[in-house]
Design an enzyme around this catalytic site. Structure first.
Site, PDB file in Angstrom:
ATOM      1  N   ARG A   1       1.254  -0.976   0.104  1.00 24.95           N
ATOM      2  CA  ARG A   1       0.340  -0.563  -0.076  1.00 24.95           C
ATOM      3  C   ARG A   1       1.173   1.337  -0.184  1.00 24.95           C
ATOM      4  NH1 ARG A   1       3.022   1.882   3.525  1.00 24.95           N
ATOM      5  NH2 ARG A   1       0.598   3.690   3.832  1.00 24.95           N
ATOM      6  N   GLY A   2       0.103   2.573   0.002  1.00 22.19           N
ATOM      7  CA  GLY A   2       0.940   3.453  -0.368  1.00 22.19           C
ATOM      8  C   GLY A   2       1.145   3.824  -1.595  1.00 22.19           C
TER       9      GLY A   2
ATOM     10  N   ARG B   1      -7.679  -0.529  -7.212  1.00 18.53           N
ATOM     11  CA  ARG B   1      -7.841   0.669  -5.637  1.00 18.53           C
ATOM     12  C   ARG B   1      -7.968   2.309  -6.089  1.00 18.53           C
ATOM     13  NH1 ARG B   1      -4.347   1.475  -0.147  1.00 18.53           N
ATOM     14  NH2 ARG B   1      -6.259   1.956  -0.136  1.00 18.53           N
TER      15      ARG B   1
ATOM     16  N   LYS C   1      -4.155   9.849   2.948  1.00 16.09           N
ATOM     17  CA  LYS C   1      -5.657   9.215   4.465  1.00 16.09           C
ATOM     18  C   LYS C   1      -6.188   9.209   5.109  1.00 16.09           C
ATOM     19  CE  LYS C   1      -5.019   5.575   4.303  1.00 16.09           C
ATOM     20  NZ  LYS C   1      -6.338   4.935   3.981  1.00 16.09           N
TER      21      LYS C   1
ATOM     22  N   ASP D   1      -2.208  11.047  -1.332  1.00 11.56           N
ATOM     23  CA  ASP D   1      -2.501  10.075  -2.673  1.00 11.56           C
ATOM     24  C   ASP D   1      -2.918  10.388  -4.165  1.00 11.56           C
ATOM     25  OD1 ASP D   1      -2.919   8.776  -0.009  1.00 11.56           O
ATOM     26  OD2 ASP D   1      -3.309   6.530  -1.606  1.00 11.56           O
TER      27      ASP D   1
HETATM   28  O1  MRU Z   1      -4.299   2.742   1.990  1.00 10.67           O
HETATM   29  P1  MRU Z   1      -2.373   3.446   1.708  1.00 10.67           P
HETATM   30  O2  MRU Z   1      -2.254   2.349   3.269  1.00 10.67           O
HETATM   31  O3  MRU Z   1      -2.480   2.925   1.513  1.00 10.67           O
HETATM   32  O4  MRU Z   1      -2.370   4.806   1.970  1.00 10.67           O
HETATM   33  C1  MRU Z   1      -1.165   5.842   2.212  1.00 10.67           C
HETATM   34  C2  MRU Z   1      -1.321   6.559   1.723  1.00 10.67           C
HETATM   35  O5  MRU Z   1      -2.002   7.559   2.773  1.00 10.67           O
HETATM   36  C3  MRU Z   1      -0.130   7.549   2.017  1.00 10.67           C
HETATM   37  O6  MRU Z   1      -0.040   8.909   3.104  1.00 10.67           O
HETATM   38  C4  MRU Z   1      -0.166   8.029   0.717  1.00 10.67           C
HETATM   39  O7  MRU Z   1      -0.358   7.052   0.094  1.00 10.67           O
HETATM   40  C5  MRU Z   1       1.486   8.188   0.568  1.00 10.67           C
HETATM   41  S1  MRU Z   1       2.545   7.331   0.384  1.00 10.67           S
HETATM   42  C6  MRU Z   1       4.084   7.678   0.095  1.00 10.67           C
END
Ligand code: MRU
Length: 347
Positions: A47-48, A89, A248, A237
């Site tokens: 994730r990220g 996603r 997030k 994101d």
């Molecule tokens: O649901 P996730 O864990 O994929 O969400 C991740 C985030 O919100 C991160 O802060 C974002 O992707 C930046 S990662 C460098």
């Protein structure tokens, strides 16, 4: 930390450190085809936003390995697999960005054989993977100057090495400041419900010896009121053309509190996270995830049977709350529409 995403030539598989079970267990998950790659993305083995982009790039290669060159329909079948991958996603635009890059390279050479396409896509995926680390290091260098010696920096979710190919975006900024010798501390908001802050940000900073404490999400106002936070740095994101930044769930609330207490709130994200086709944050799709992440902790149900929950995974922070957006091209500041068009859009 870079071994959390590896391509194994022997197994012809993408090997991912399983982020669902960190920090308790360090186990790896193998993506061998489109189905397992989509599963890894959707269940958050990986994730990220940038890590999702890197995974999707290898996913395109694995999709090309799955179709049969003897099948007269192989091009249509491959396109269908790319579409499924792209839809795994909805919020992190890096997923679509990576699949688009691969698709455009294919369109530029429509006569490529399937073998030629596989070779090309594997090379491209390895490049995207390697470049992401360099991009994060550049962001870390620009962002480090925003952090002062002695600062306590709050971050929300995990925008670290684990969320990228390595080094991290928000945590890249923190690592950059630490590497400059600044004595800083980090507050990792726990980040209900998946606990990316408590589990992942705390895990990787602690491993690197950077002082970190975990705080409940709802402690943010008190910590800021007590003067215990000097800066906030988060990842993103997807960033709209006007600088509104989706990250997030809970990030927007942290930004409002930071504004209230006069604390600079920064976003760190690569150019691939900008989506100039979204005029504002209201145009960014927000992922609505399974209720089970909220109703259960592990196998244990914590809400009464039959009670509904909300599980929106992201929110969009309006750009007026953002003091600056750290990118690999420098720090972008207001007026965002003009500066983003110039620096990211090349206009
Ligand atoms: O649901 P996730 O864990 O994929 O969400 C991740 C985030 O919100 C991160 O802060 C974002 O992707 C930046 S990662 C460098």
């Amino acid at each position: 930390m870079t071994d959390h995403i590896q391509f194994s030539s022997d197994k012809n598989a993408l090997i991912l450190l399983d982020q669902r079970i960190l920090p308790g267990r360090e186990e790896y998950f193998a993506c061998t085809n489109t189905e397992t790659t989509i599963y890894a993305l959707q269940t958050m083995v990986v994730r990220g936003a940038p890590a999702i982009g890197v995974t999707a790039a290898y996913g395109c290669y694995l999709a090309a390995c799955e179709v049969d060159p003897a099948d007269v329909q192989w091009k249509a079948r491959l396109e269908k697999l790319l579409k499924d991958l792209e839809d795994a996603r909805p919020t992190a635009v890096n997923l679509r960005w990576a699949v688009d890059l691969m698709r455009r390279a294919w369109q530029a050479e429509p006569g490529l054989t399937l073998t030629g396409l596989r070779e090309k896509w594997l090379d491209m995926a390895k490049d995207i993977h390697a470049q992401d680390i360099e991009i994060n290091k550049a962001m870390g260098r620009y962002g480090a100057d925003l952090i002062d010696d002695g600062d306590t920096v709050m971050t929300h979710c995990n925008a670290g090495a684990l969320a990228t190919a390595g080094h991290g975006t928000a945590l890249g900024v923190i690592r950059g400041a630490w590497e400059q010798g600044k004595k800083i501390q980090v507050i990792a908001n726990e980040t209900r419900p998946f606990l990316q802050g408590a589990r992942l940000t705390a895990y990787e900073l602690h491993k690197d010896g950077i002082p970190v404490k975990v705080a409940c999400d709802n402690a943010c106002a008190l910590l800021m009121q007590r003067g215990m936070v000097q800066k906030v740095v988060v990842g993103a994101d997807r960033i709209a053309a006007n600088g509104d930044a989706a990250n997030k769930i809970g990030t927007f609330g942290v930004a409002i509190l930071a504004k209230h207490f006069g604390i600079p709130f920064y976003v760190a994200a690569p150019a691939s996270t900008f989506d100039l086709s979204c005029p504002t944050g209201a145009d960014i799709p927000i992922e609505d995830r399974t209720p089970r992440e909220v109703t259960h902790v592990g196998d244990h149900q914590i809400t009464p049977q039959g009670v509904g929950v909300f599980n929106y995974a992201f929110d969009a922070t309006p750009s007026e709350l953002i003091a600056g957006i750290v990118t690999e091209k420098g720090v972008i500041r207001a007026p965002y529409v003009e500066n983003i068009a110039k620096i990211i859009g090349g206009k």
